[in-house]
Design an enzyme around this catalytic site. Structure first.
Site, PDB file in Angstrom:
ATOM      1  CB  SER A 111      51.436  25.578  16.854  1.00 10.89           C
ATOM      2  OG  SER A 111      50.517  26.527  17.277  1.00 10.89           O
ATOM      3  CG  HIS A 112      48.513  23.634  20.011  1.00 10.25           C
ATOM      4  ND1 HIS A 112      48.437  23.745  18.640  1.00 10.25           N
ATOM      5  CD2 HIS A 112      47.949  22.449  20.321  1.00 10.25           C
ATOM      6  CE1 HIS A 112      47.833  22.672  18.150  1.00 10.25           C
ATOM      7  NE2 HIS A 112      47.536  21.873  19.141  1.00 10.25           N
ATOM      8  CE  LYS A 124      52.189  27.977   9.802  1.00  9.35           C
ATOM      9  NZ  LYS A 124      50.788  28.328  10.043  1.00  9.35           N
ATOM     10  CG  ASP A 275      50.044  29.310  20.133  1.00 10.29           C
ATOM     11  OD1 ASP A 275      50.349  30.485  19.890  1.00 10.29           O
ATOM     12  OD2 ASP A 275      49.853  28.451  19.243  1.00 10.29           O
ATOM     13  CG  ASP A 277      52.692  29.211  16.472  1.00 11.93           C
ATOM     14  OD1 ASP A 277      51.912  29.038  17.430  1.00 11.93           O
ATOM     15  OD2 ASP A 277      52.339  29.085  15.285  1.00 11.93           O
ATOM     16  CG  ASP A 279      49.296  30.661  15.766  1.00  8.40           C
ATOM     17  OD1 ASP A 279      49.404  30.166  16.909  1.00  8.40           O
ATOM     18  OD2 ASP A 279      49.294  29.981  14.722  1.00  8.40           O
ATOM     19  NE  ARG A 280      46.300  26.946  18.928  1.00  2.62           N
ATOM     20  CZ  ARG A 280      45.712  25.793  19.119  1.00  2.62           C
ATOM     21  NH1 ARG A 280      45.164  25.518  20.297  1.00  2.62           N
ATOM     22  NH2 ARG A 280      45.664  24.890  18.167  1.00  2.62           N
ATOM     23  CE  LYS A 374      45.834  29.492  15.570  1.00  2.21           C
ATOM     24  NZ  LYS A 374      46.134  28.509  14.513  1.00  2.21           N
TER      25      LYS A 374
HETATM   26  C1  VG1 Z   1      44.084  22.666  15.855  1.00  9.11           C
HETATM   27  C2  VG1 Z   1      42.876  23.555  16.006  1.00  9.11           C
HETATM   28  C3  VG1 Z   1      42.705  24.428  14.773  1.00  9.11           C
HETATM   29  C4  VG1 Z   1      43.987  25.227  14.542  1.00  9.11           C
HETATM   30  C5  VG1 Z   1      45.170  24.286  14.453  1.00  9.11           C
HETATM   31  C6  VG1 Z   1      46.486  25.022  14.338  1.00  9.11           C
HETATM   32  O1  VG1 Z   1      43.896  21.792  14.766  1.00  9.11           O
HETATM   33  O2  VG1 Z   1      41.714  22.788  16.238  1.00  9.11           O
HETATM   34  O3  VG1 Z   1      41.589  25.264  14.955  1.00  9.11           O
HETATM   35  O4  VG1 Z   1      43.889  25.978  13.355  1.00  9.11           O
HETATM   36  O5  VG1 Z   1      45.235  23.472  15.616  1.00  9.11           O
HETATM   37  O6  VG1 Z   1      46.682  25.865  15.418  1.00  9.11           O
HETATM   38  P1  VG1 Z   1      43.445  20.256  14.950  1.00  9.11           P
HETATM   39  O7  VG1 Z   1      43.448  19.670  13.576  1.00  9.11           O
HETATM   40  O8  VG1 Z   1      44.415  19.628  15.901  1.00  9.11           O
HETATM   41  O9  VG1 Z   1      42.070  20.324  15.564  1.00  9.11           O
HETATM   42  V1  VG1 Z   1      48.251  26.195  15.923  1.00  9.11           V
HETATM   43  O10 VG1 Z   1      48.186  27.451  16.948  1.00  9.11           O
HETATM   44  O11 VG1 Z   1      48.656  24.686  16.560  1.00  9.11           O
HETATM   45  O12 VG1 Z   1      49.113  26.378  14.544  1.00  9.11           O
HETATM   46 CO    CO Z   2      49.935  28.303  17.204  1.00  7.69          CO
END
Ligand code: VG1
Ligand code: CO
Length: 541
Positions: A111-112, A124, A275, A277, A279-280, A374
Site C-alpha cells: 500500500s502506502h 493480504k 496511494d 494500491d 485505496d487512499r 476504501k
Molecule cells: C494505517 C492507517 C489505517 C489504514 C491502514 C491501511 O494503519 O492508519 O487507517 O487502514 O494503514 O491502509 P496503521 O496500523 O499503520 O496505523 V493502506 O492504504 O496502507 O492499506
Molecule cells: Co493503500
C-alpha cells in the site's frame, strides 16, 4: 506436475492492520512467500475454488504472482482471475471478487509503504464479500504459519499474464483481464458522467497525482478518456516497480508537488492524489487542503447529490481515531453512526448488513458499499460530482460545512522508526496512568475520561481490545495514541489530535495553532520525549 516442498515455520508472519507486510528481501527469502500463501490456502481451502489475484505493480509483484498462480493450481483451485500484468488496484480487486462471485482474492501490496528491492512488499487475503479478512481469519493464517511443514506448487513455465484472455495452468483456468474496464463501468454506474464531462468541457481544471503507483491507468482512462479532462491532468501516471522513488502516500508531506501546485498561483480548481494500491485519496482545493476527516463529513453531507447515493445513506462509519466531524452529519441526517477500530476490515460487517453506506478513516481512506475496500478514485469522483452539482469551489463548500456543523480541528503526528521496546514502554506507562487521569487538569484542559478503545462488532459480536488509548477532555478535545500495524521498521507512534470549535467565530485558524494546547498535553501525559527521545513528529497530516 505437483511438487510438495518440505518447509519449516518462519517467525513473524503475523498480518497487521492490512495483511502481511515486510521488507521485500524478506518476502523474497527462501519459502517466505510460499509459507504464507500455503497458510492462506490451508485456512480458506482452495479445491475447486475461484480467486482473484493482482497487486499494485511494485517490485516483485510479477514474480510473486507466478508463484501464487502455481500454488493455487497445486492446491486444486479451479480458476484464477488475474489483472493483466498482475496489476489490480485494491478497490478494483475487491470489485472483481464481488462481480464474479468468487471465493476471495489475494492482493499483493504494501500500500502506502515505498516499494523496490530494499523497500516493502505485502500480501493480504480478501474474503468472498470483497473485504479484507477479519481478525479471526488472519489469526488462523498466522497460527498456520507457526506449524507449517510443507507447501504445494506445480512445476511449470510462467503463465502469460501480459495478454488478456483465457490461459491454462495444469488443470486450472487463468483468466487474464483488463484491470481497469470493470472498475470504470462501476464508477459510471455511481456518478453522473455526463455532468462531469460538461464540467470539464466548461474549463474545469484538475490535477491528479498518481504517484507512479497503481491508479495511473485507472485515472487516465476515467478522467482523461471518459470524462474529457485535459491530457496531462494525470501526473506520475505510469506505475513503476519502485514508484519512481516516490513515497506513494498521499498526504501533504509526500504529495508535496501537488500541494505546491494547489497552493501556488494559477492553481487548478481541484487536486487529488492516491496511494500505492489506489485505496487512499487526498483531496485539495485551490489554496485549501481538505483533511480526510473533513472530507468524510462533506461527502456524507452531500453524497445524495450523486446518482448512486440519491436515496440517501443508511449510516456513516469511521475509525475511532478519525474526527467526530462525520458524526455531526449523521446526527443531523438522523442516520446511524459507527466508530470502529483502525483498519478497513472492521467496516465489512457494517457494509454487508447495510448499517453503513459510507466509511472513512483519518488516514486518507474513504469508501462506500460499492466495494469492500476504501477507494481513492471513487472518493475523488464523488467530490467531482458534488462540485459539478453545487457549482461552488472546494473552499466555499468546506467553509459552508464548518458554518453549519462547526469545525473539528484535527491533525495526526507520526513518530517513525522508534525502537520498539521504547515505544512499548511508553504505551505501557501511559496505559497504567489511565485510571487516574479523569479530573486531571493540563494545559487548561480537564480530562473527562481515558481508556483503551475496545470494540464489539454490532453484527457478529466479535470483540477487539487495545485498539488505541483515548484521552477525552471536558471541552470535547481528544488525544488518541496507538502504534502502527503497517510499518516494517521499528515502531511508528501515531498521535491523533482533535479540538472542536462550534463557531461562528474561530473557524479559520491554522490547525496546528488551534491544537497547540492539545499537542502539549499529549507530549506531557505520555512523556513522549523521555521515552522515545523525540520532540517533533516525522510526518504531520
Ligand atoms: C494505517 C492507517 C489505517 C489504514 C491502514 C491501511 O494503519 O492508519 O487507517 O487502514 O494503514 O491502509 P496503521 O496500523 O499503520 O496505523 V493502506 O492504504 O496502507 O492499506
Ligand atoms: Co493503500
Amino acid at each position: 506436475m505437483i511438487t510438495t516442498v518440505s518447509t519449516q515455520p518462519i517467525a513473524g508472519q503475523k498480518p497487521g492492520t492490512s495483511g502481511l507486510r515486510k521488507k521485500t528481501p524478506v518476502f523474497m527469502g527462501p519459502h517466505y512467500l510460499e509459507n504464507f500463501v500455503q497458510a492462506i490456502f490451508d485456512v480458506v481451502g482452495a479445491k475447486g475454488k475461484t480467486f482473484v489475484l493482482g497487486g499494485d505493480g511494485r517490485y516483485f509483484n510479477d514474480r510473486a504472482a507466478q508463484v501464487i498462480l502455481r500454488m493455487a493450481a497445486a492446491n486444486g483451485a479451479a480458476r484464477v482471475i488475474i489483472g493483466q500484468g498482475a496489476i489490480l488496484s485494491t478497490p478494483a480487486a475487491s470489485h472483481l471478487i464481488r462481480l464474479n462471485n468468487t471465493d476471495g482474492g489475494i492482493i499483493m501490496s504494501a500500500s502506502h509503504n515505498p516499494g523496490g528491492p530494499t523497500e516493502d512488499f505485502g500480501v493480504k487475503f480478501n474474503m468472498p464479500n470483497g473485504g479484507p479478512a477479519p481478525e479471526s481469519v488472519t489469526e488462523a493464517m498466522f497460527k498456520r504459519t507457526t506449524e507449517i511443514t510443507e507447501y504445494k506448487i506445480v512445476e511449470s513455465q510462467d503463465v502469460d499474464i501480459h495478454t488478456v484472455g483465457r490461459k491454462a495452468l495444469g488443470e486450472m483456468v487463468v483468466d487474464v483481464v483488463d484491470p481497469v474496464a470493470d472498475y470504470a463501468t462501476l464508477m459510471e454506474s455511481l456518478f453522473d458522467f455526463p455532468a462531469l464531462r460538461a464540467m470539464f468541457a466548461g474549463g474545469f481544471r484538475m490535477r491528479m497525482d498518481s504517484m507512479c503507483a497503481v491508479t495511473g491507468p485507472y485515472a487516465t482512462e476515467i478522467l482523461e478518456n471518459r470524462l474529457g479532462a485535459a491530457k496531462g491532468t494525470v501526473t506520475h501516471g505510469t506505475p513503476l516497480p519502485d514508484f519512481g522513488g516516490m513515497h506513494p502516500d498521499p498526504n501533504p508531506t509526500w504529495a508535496h508537488e501537488l500541494m505546491a501546485e494547489m497552493m501556488g498561483e494559477n492553481a487548478p480548481d481541484f487536486g487529488a492524489a492516491s496511494d500505492g494500491d489506489g485505496d487512499r485519496n487526498m483531496v485539495v482545493g485551490r489554496g485549501i487542503y481538505v483533511s480526510p476527516s473533513d472530507s468524510l463529513a462533506v461527502l456524507a453531507a452531500n453524497a445524495h447529490l450523486a446518482p448512486g447515493y440519491a436515496k440517501g445513506l443508511a449510516g456513516v462509519a469511521r475509525s475511532m481515531p478519525t474526527s467526530a466531524a462525520a458524526d455531526r452529519v449523521a446526527d443531523r441526517l438522523g442516520i446511524g453512526k459507527y466508530e470502529t477500530p483502525t483498519g478497513w476490515k472492521f467496516f465489512g460487517n457494517l457494509l454487508d448488513a447495510s448499517k453503513a453506506t459510507l466509511c472513512g478513516e483519518e488516514s486518507f481512506g474513504t469508501g462506500s458499499d460499492h466495494v469492500r475496500e476504501k477507494d481513492g478514485l471513487w472518493a475523488i469522483l464523488l467530490w467531482l460530482n458534488i462540485l459539478a452539482v453545487r457549482k461552488q469551489s472546494v473552499r466555499e463548500i468546506l467553509e459552508e460545512h464548518w458554518r453549519i456543523y462547526g469545525r473539528n480541528y484535527y491533525s495526526r503526528h507520526d513518530f517513525e522508526a522508534i525502537a520498539t521496546d521504547r515505544a512499548d514502554a511508553m504505551v505501557a506507562a501511559l496505559r497504567a496512568t489511565l485510571p487516574d487521569l479523569p479530573g486531571t487538569e493540563i494545559e487548561g484542559l480537564t480530562v473527562q475520561a481515558a481508556d483503551d478503545f475496545a470494540y464489539t462488532d454490532p453484527v457478529d459480536g466479535s470483540t477487539s481490545a487495545r485498539q488505541g488509548i483515548r484521552i477525552m477532555f471536558t471541552d470535547g478535545s481528544r488525544i488518541v495514541m496507538r502504534l502502527s500495524g503497517t510499518g516494517t521498521e521499528g515502531a511508528t507512534l501515531r498521535v491523533y489530535l482533535e479540538r472542536y470549535a462550534a463557531g461562528p467565530d474561530g473557524l479559520d485558524h491554522d490547525p496546528q495553532e488551534a491544537l497547540a494546547p492539545v499537542i502539549r498535553a499529549a507530549h506531557a501525559l505520555s512523556r513522549l520525549t523521555e521515552f522515545t527521545g523525540r520532540t517533533t513528529p516525522d510526518v504531520v497530516t
